[in-house]
Design an enzyme around this catalytic site. Structure first.
Site, PDB file in Angstrom:
ATOM      1  N   SER A 542       0.887  -1.123   0.094  1.00  0.00           N
ATOM      2  CA  SER A 542       0.066  -0.161   0.032  1.00  0.00           C
ATOM      3  C   SER A 542       0.951   1.161  -0.264  1.00  0.00           C
ATOM      4  CB  SER A 542      -0.802  -0.127   1.332  1.00  0.00           C
ATOM      5  OG  SER A 542      -1.493   1.463   1.494  1.00  0.00           O
ATOM      6  N   TYR A 555      -4.068  -0.763   9.858  1.00  0.00           N
ATOM      7  CA  TYR A 555      -3.758  -1.233   8.196  1.00  0.00           C
ATOM      8  C   TYR A 555      -2.387  -0.768   7.863  1.00  0.00           C
ATOM      9  CZ  TYR A 555      -4.439  -0.875   3.132  1.00  0.00           C
ATOM     10  OH  TYR A 555      -4.512  -0.961   1.846  1.00  0.00           O
TER      11      TYR A 555
END
Ligand code: ZN
Length: 658
Positions: A542, A555
């Site tokens: 990410s 996350y």
């Protein structure tokens, strides 16, 4: 053998000979014991008027590339009947010239190339001619007493010895029928090849075929002892992957390996005499194009797959040297089929589709071989005849033309996690389009349905259940033979929880799905990847890793851990030739993660509208799942063969990353 003729259905085609030809061709094609995968051919002779209004006799003959099971009117090549028939009066003609001349006799230059048996169809009387390679008839042919057996069974037929297909077969039949009255003849039987029937009406020709084949079926049924042997099989996925790697190495490119461990397949592979009976040759020579003359024999004992494949290749080279003439180009020496003792049979090919065809032929072959043994001995044609067909000029010409561009992942096997939607589904699609056999895992029970239209298979499985993931990997290997590409994509994203209000559940779930499950998946896949072809691990990270944002601690931490995991994997696995690379996407909003609510909250955190938030990168654009998938597929391919441990952003450009 039962007739499938249906008067009510047939009535619709009365008065349209070509439509009737399509109908009974499909009846033949519906029976695998008669014709398989493009085998056999049919024709109808008509009187028509040409472009100038002149009458012309036309032979509509099955075109190459069409299958009797699914043929339609455009699958029949319309040949001028007279010149086609006249070719049989020539003393000699090469098969390449024959193929070229036949094309020049087409009334429609856009039609498919006519069958190589076109001349035969032209000279055999009767408007309708049906030709099959019926299993039972050739099984009797492949018997030490085959000539006697067929002579007794078919006193009302013309029976001819085996001769290679093509022009010389047409000559043989033309010579045999010259001056004969065939009005009382039920058909023509070609030893080791098949059956021709003919009549002025479609039904008689079709029913005669069924009747003749039924005689052989009954003869076998009355004498063959009981059912064929069956056995349980417990194939080891790692050993299958090792065999598949050995075959891919000899073939020079990745191969799918499709195991048939059914009770019938395992029963055949468990016979004490399997080595002797499996290597005597195919049912009919034309199978050699797909299956080679014999299968490789993989021993039951562990660890001996590769030597067995090498031994097959050595034997194949010797077979080529023994029979080749100057000008022959040797085909690759890799097997297309194998018998894995005690486990079953294996088909090898560039795609699952090709393997399925080979597996079908292997299934029919093992039945014919075992039946033949029970009837007094299976005896195929000598290797010389099989070689002549395998190295037929028409086949060698196809080879010289080349196969065209090969998709980059042809023959490879891939598993993608989180595959039901978004980047995962797009990755499945991209890899499948690039030629790979792809299996997608997802907790969504609809994953198989979601992927079917995208050319991939799906297994419903919770990636945090390590046992379920291991079973899915093994199932994939037992289906396609190995594993070359894994895409670690499954992930969850819960935004908006600042640390002071962070819930344990968000933290625990994020780490369990995004990080721990990926470690378990990679660890379980490594032994198979070590046996893979250009093996590679792709990790979907990410933009949060190089440029974290507030409110997404769990996350960001899980993806950062994932990145570190992938870097260690790159270090550890390089010595096994396994590449590990990471992509860091951002601004991909067509995924399951981005609900409208999550999008709104993230935008608010940046003090932006949703639209501004979606395009807040330097290039001012959203990124699609398809774009990320294309990058993943490219990373798995040869362009990145020298790259491992790389982290590649796909985020539209982020000043904090640059
Ligand atoms: Zn044929």
């Amino acid at each position: 053998m039962k007739s499938r003729w249906n008067e009510a259905e047939a009535k619709q085609f009365a008065g349209d000979p070509l439509a009737m030809r399509v109908y009974t061709s499909r009846l033949l094609g519906a029976d695998e014991d008669l014709v398989m995968h493009g085998g056999g051919n049919t024709s109808v002779k008509t009187r028509e008027t040409d472009f100038f209004g002149d009458p012309v006799g036309v032979l509509h003959i099955k075109g190459s590339g069409w299958d009797l099971k699914t043929i339609e009117k455009p699958g029949f090549a319309p040949l001028r009947l007279e010149p086609t028939r006249r070719l049989a009066t020539l003393d000699t003609l090469t098969d390449l010239d024959m193929a070229r001349l036949l094309r020049s006799f087409l009334l429609d230059p856009g039609a498919p190339s006519p069958s190589v048996e076109a001349i035969l169809h032209a000279i055999i009387p009767g408007a309708f001619v049906d030709h099959t390679h019926a299993d039972s008839v050739v099984t009797l042919s492949n018997n030490p007493r085959g000539e006697r057996l067929l002579a007794d069974l078919y006193p009302d037929c013309l029976i001819l010895p085996y001769i290679m297909p093509g022009f010389i077969l047409s000559k043989q039949v033309a010579d045999a029928i010259r001056g004969l009255d065939l009005s009382e003849c039920a058909g023509i039987i070609l030893h080791h090849h098949g059956v021709f029937t003919f009549a002025d009406d479609a039904r008689t020709s079709y029913e005669n075929m069924i009747g003749l084949v039924d005689r052989a079926d009954r003869y076998i049924a009355e004498r063959a002892p009981g059912p064929l042997p069956r056995a349980d099989s417990r194939p080891e996925p790692l050993r299958l992957a090792a065999v598949r790697r050995a075959v891919s190495r000899v073939r020079g490119r990745p191969q799918i390996a499709m195991l048939d461990a059914s009770p019938d397949g395992a029963g055949y592979a468990s016979r004490a005499d399997i080595e002797a009976i499996a290597s005597r040759g195919p049912i009919t020579p034309d199978h050699v194009i797909r299956t080679k003359r014999t299968p490789a024999i993989i021993p039951a004992e562990p660890g001996e797959g590769a030597p067995a494949v090498d031994a097959f290749a050595d034997d194949y080279r010797a077979y080529f040297r023994a029979h080749a003439s100057p000008g022959h180009t040797m085909l690759d020496p890799a097997p297309r089929a194998a018998v894995w003792k005690g486990r079953g049979t294996i088909a090898f090919g560039d795609s699952a589709k090709e393997c399925a065809i080979i597996a079908d032929i292997a299934r029919h072959t093992r039945r014919a071989v075992q039946t033949g043994e029970a009837l007094g001995g299976w005896q195929a044609l000598p290797p010389r005849d099989i070689f002549d067909l395998e190295y037929w000029s028409l086949e060698q010409a196809k080879l010289a033309k080349g196969a065209g561009a090969t998709p980059p992942h042809q023959g490879k096997v891939a598993i993608v996690t989180g595959a039901a939607r978004g980047i995962g589904r797009a990755a499945c699609e991209a890899l499948a389009e690039a030629g790979a056999a792809v299996v997608g895992l997802d907790i969504d029970p609809g994953v198989a349905d979601a992927l079917r239209a995208h050319g991939a298979a799906g297994i419903a499985c919770d990636v945090t259940d390590a046992g379920a993931v291991r079973r899915a990997i093994e199932q994939t290997v037992l289906t396609y033979g190995g594993l070359d590409i894994i895409v670690c994509n499954a992930g969850i994203f819960r935004s908006g929880e600042r640390l002071e209000a962070h819930t344990d559940d968000t933290w625990d779930r994020s780490l369990a799905v995004n990080l721990t499950a990926t470690q378990r998946f990679i660890t379980a896949a490594i032994p198979f990847l070590k046996l893979g072809c250009s093996p590679t691990i792709l990790v979907v990270g990410s933009r949060n890793v190089p440029a974290p944002g507030a409110g997404a601690a769990a996350y960001s931490v899980s993806k950062a851990g994932l990145t570190q995991l992938a870097r260690v994997a790159a270090l550890e696995l390089a010595e096994s030739g396994i590449r590990v690379n990471i992509v860091h996407p951002d601004a991909v909003f067509d995924t399951g993660i981005w609900t409208e609510d999550a999008l709104r909250r993230s935008a608010e955190r940046y003090g932006m509208t949703v639209e501004q938030y979606k395009t807040k990168n330097l290039l001012r654009r959203e990124i699609t799942s398809r774009e990320v998938a294309a990058l993943l597929s490219t990373l798995a391919g040869p362009a990145f063969a020298a790259t491992t441990g790389a982290q590649i952003p796909i985020d539209g450009g982020d000043p904090r990353v640059i």
